[in-house]
Design an enzyme around this catalytic site. Structure first.
Site, PDB file in Angstrom:
ATOM      1  N   SER A  88     150.069  75.269  85.901  1.00 18.11           N
ATOM      2  CA  SER A  88     150.471  74.505  84.940  1.00 18.11           C
ATOM      3  C   SER A  88     149.962  75.250  83.649  1.00 18.11           C
ATOM      4  CB  SER A  88     149.564  72.973  84.976  1.00 18.11           C
ATOM      5  OG  SER A  88     149.958  72.293  86.078  1.00 18.11           O
ATOM      6  N   TYR A 140     152.179  63.096  79.357  1.00 19.30           N
ATOM      7  CA  TYR A 140     151.981  61.703  79.727  1.00 19.30           C
ATOM      8  C   TYR A 140     152.236  60.619  78.980  1.00 19.30           C
ATOM      9  CZ  TYR A 140     150.298  62.811  84.358  1.00 19.30           C
ATOM     10  OH  TYR A 140     150.439  63.298  85.710  1.00 19.30           O
ATOM     11  N   ALA A 142     154.558  70.898  86.028  1.00 16.07           N
ATOM     12  CA  ALA A 142     153.015  71.034  85.275  1.00 16.07           C
ATOM     13  C   ALA A 142     152.524  70.050  84.998  1.00 16.07           C
ATOM     14  CB  ALA A 142     153.525  71.965  84.066  1.00 16.07           C
ATOM     15  N   LYS A 143     151.342  70.016  85.350  1.00 19.21           N
ATOM     16  CA  LYS A 143     150.514  68.576  84.883  1.00 19.21           C
ATOM     17  C   LYS A 143     149.892  68.502  83.380  1.00 19.21           C
ATOM     18  CE  LYS A 143     147.461  65.467  87.378  1.00 19.21           C
ATOM     19  NZ  LYS A 143     147.990  64.218  87.359  1.00 19.21           N
ATOM     20  N   THR A 144     150.660  68.482  82.518  1.00 15.06           N
ATOM     21  CA  THR A 144     150.364  68.696  81.109  1.00 15.06           C
ATOM     22  C   THR A 144     150.038  67.485  80.386  1.00 15.06           C
ATOM     23  OG1 THR A 144     152.220  70.269  81.381  1.00 15.06           O
ATOM     24  CG2 THR A 144     151.252  69.697  79.157  1.00 15.06           C
TER      25      THR A 144
END
Ligand SMILES: Cc1ncc(COP(=O)(O)O)c(C=O)c1O
Length: 315
Positions: free
Chosen positions: A64, A164, A158-160
């Site tokens: 990410s 969120y 990707a954990k961005t």
């Protein structure tokens, strides 16, 4: 308040007091969401606290970060040690861990050219994300009017931090309308995922979920649940799932580090399995909890037992 038992934070190489872990209001991440993070659980086992799928979480963390040019200035070995140290410092038997890497304060050009890369890790005990009752009796979900952003717009894998806001819109709308959680469709109109979970359906004994082709975060809980389903003798399939399939499914459930394996008992007023968690879902949930608690020898490789300090021998 979730953080009462959290006294320490690992930041940029050292453990500092929780109350000192502040960052400046001019930090790039605060304005533009330019950070990446992980959500990891550590479970109590007979061998001591053990972090579930730490390798996979670190792989995703580095991946990410690299999408956004965040060069994490710590090796994997250093981050593993940081996590071990933080758990030990708190004397947690189990907890949730939140590694975060972000662009800090130097300029507010959108291009984060000169902003320093900061890395922090938080730890706190976190109850089941959709509630203990949700875990046991299932949750009520609604199909969100907000679509999941398409992975052509930004990589859903990707954990961005910034992405969120899409989930926040969806879950706020769902809760306002009296539901526990939102289910987002993708641009193609098939199921994407919950605001913080992957989604599975069970039909005629087959366990089905989707993948990166459907604009989802490739959850780290998703794989072991698919593996457990196979090991329990179920057919599994990874493909697009429609709302119609969900509404006529025998069972459905969410997976996620925070949400673990949470049954879905209702979708927009339509009861699944008569409004009760399905039997296959509950078998998977039991097996998942056995795995994360170190009670299932064949899944022990998924656990990183927190290293204990070496006792110096006194002569
Ligand atoms: C949007 C979204 N999808 C799926 C998941 C599940 O991912 P994981 O199993 O890695 O926790 C999460 C968890 O944070 C999430 O936020």
């Amino acid at each position: 308040m979730s953080f009462e038992q959290s006294n320490w934070v690992w930041r940029n190489g050292e453990i500092i007091r929780w109350e000192d872990a502040s960052t400046h209001l001019s930090s790039h991440v605060l304005h533009y969401g330019s950070g990446v993070f992980e959500g990891i659980r550590c479970y109590a086992t007979d061998d001591g606290p053990a972090v579930f799928r730490l390798d996979a979480h670190l792989d995703r963390f580095y991946a990410s970060a690299s999408v956004y040019g965040l060069e994490i200035p710590y090796t994997r070995v250093e981050l593993v040690k940081a996590i071990d140290d933080l758990i030990r410092k708190h004397e947690f038997a189990s907890c949730y861990l939140r590694p975060l890497c972000f662009f800090g304060s130097d300029s507010l050009l959108v291009h984060p050219t000169t902003c320093p890369v900061e890395v922090a890790i938080l730890a706190w005990p976190w109850a089941p994300y959709l509630g203990a009752v949700g875990l046991e009796k299932g949750v009520r979900v609604t199909v969100s009017p907000w679509k999941k952003f398409h992975s052509d717009m930004m990589p859903a894998t990707a954990k961005t931090c910034g992405q969120y806001v899409n989930s926040i819109l969806a879950v706020r709308d769902a809760v306002r309308r009296g539901y526990d959680e939102a289910l987002l469709l993708n641009q193609e109109g098939s199921l994407a995922e919950g605001s913080g979970e992957n989604v599975f359906i069970v039909s005629n004994g087959e366990v089905v979920t989707n993948d990166e082709r459907h604009s989802i975060l490739m959850g780290i809980t998703r794989d072991p649940v698919l593996q457990i389903a196979k090991d329990l003798g179920h057919r599994v399939d990874v493909r697009a799932m429609t709302v119609e399939e969900l509404l006529s499914a025998d069972e459905a459930f969410f997976t996620g580090t925070a949400a673990e394996v949470t049954p879905i008992r209702e979708v927009d007023g339509v009861l699944l399995n008569g409004g009760k968690p399905g039997p296959i879902t509950m078998n998977l949930q039991r097996a998942y909890f056995a795995a994360v608690s170190g009670l299932e020898p064949r899944y022990k490789d998924w656990l990183h037992v927190v290293a204990q300090p070496v006792e110096l021998s006194r002569t």
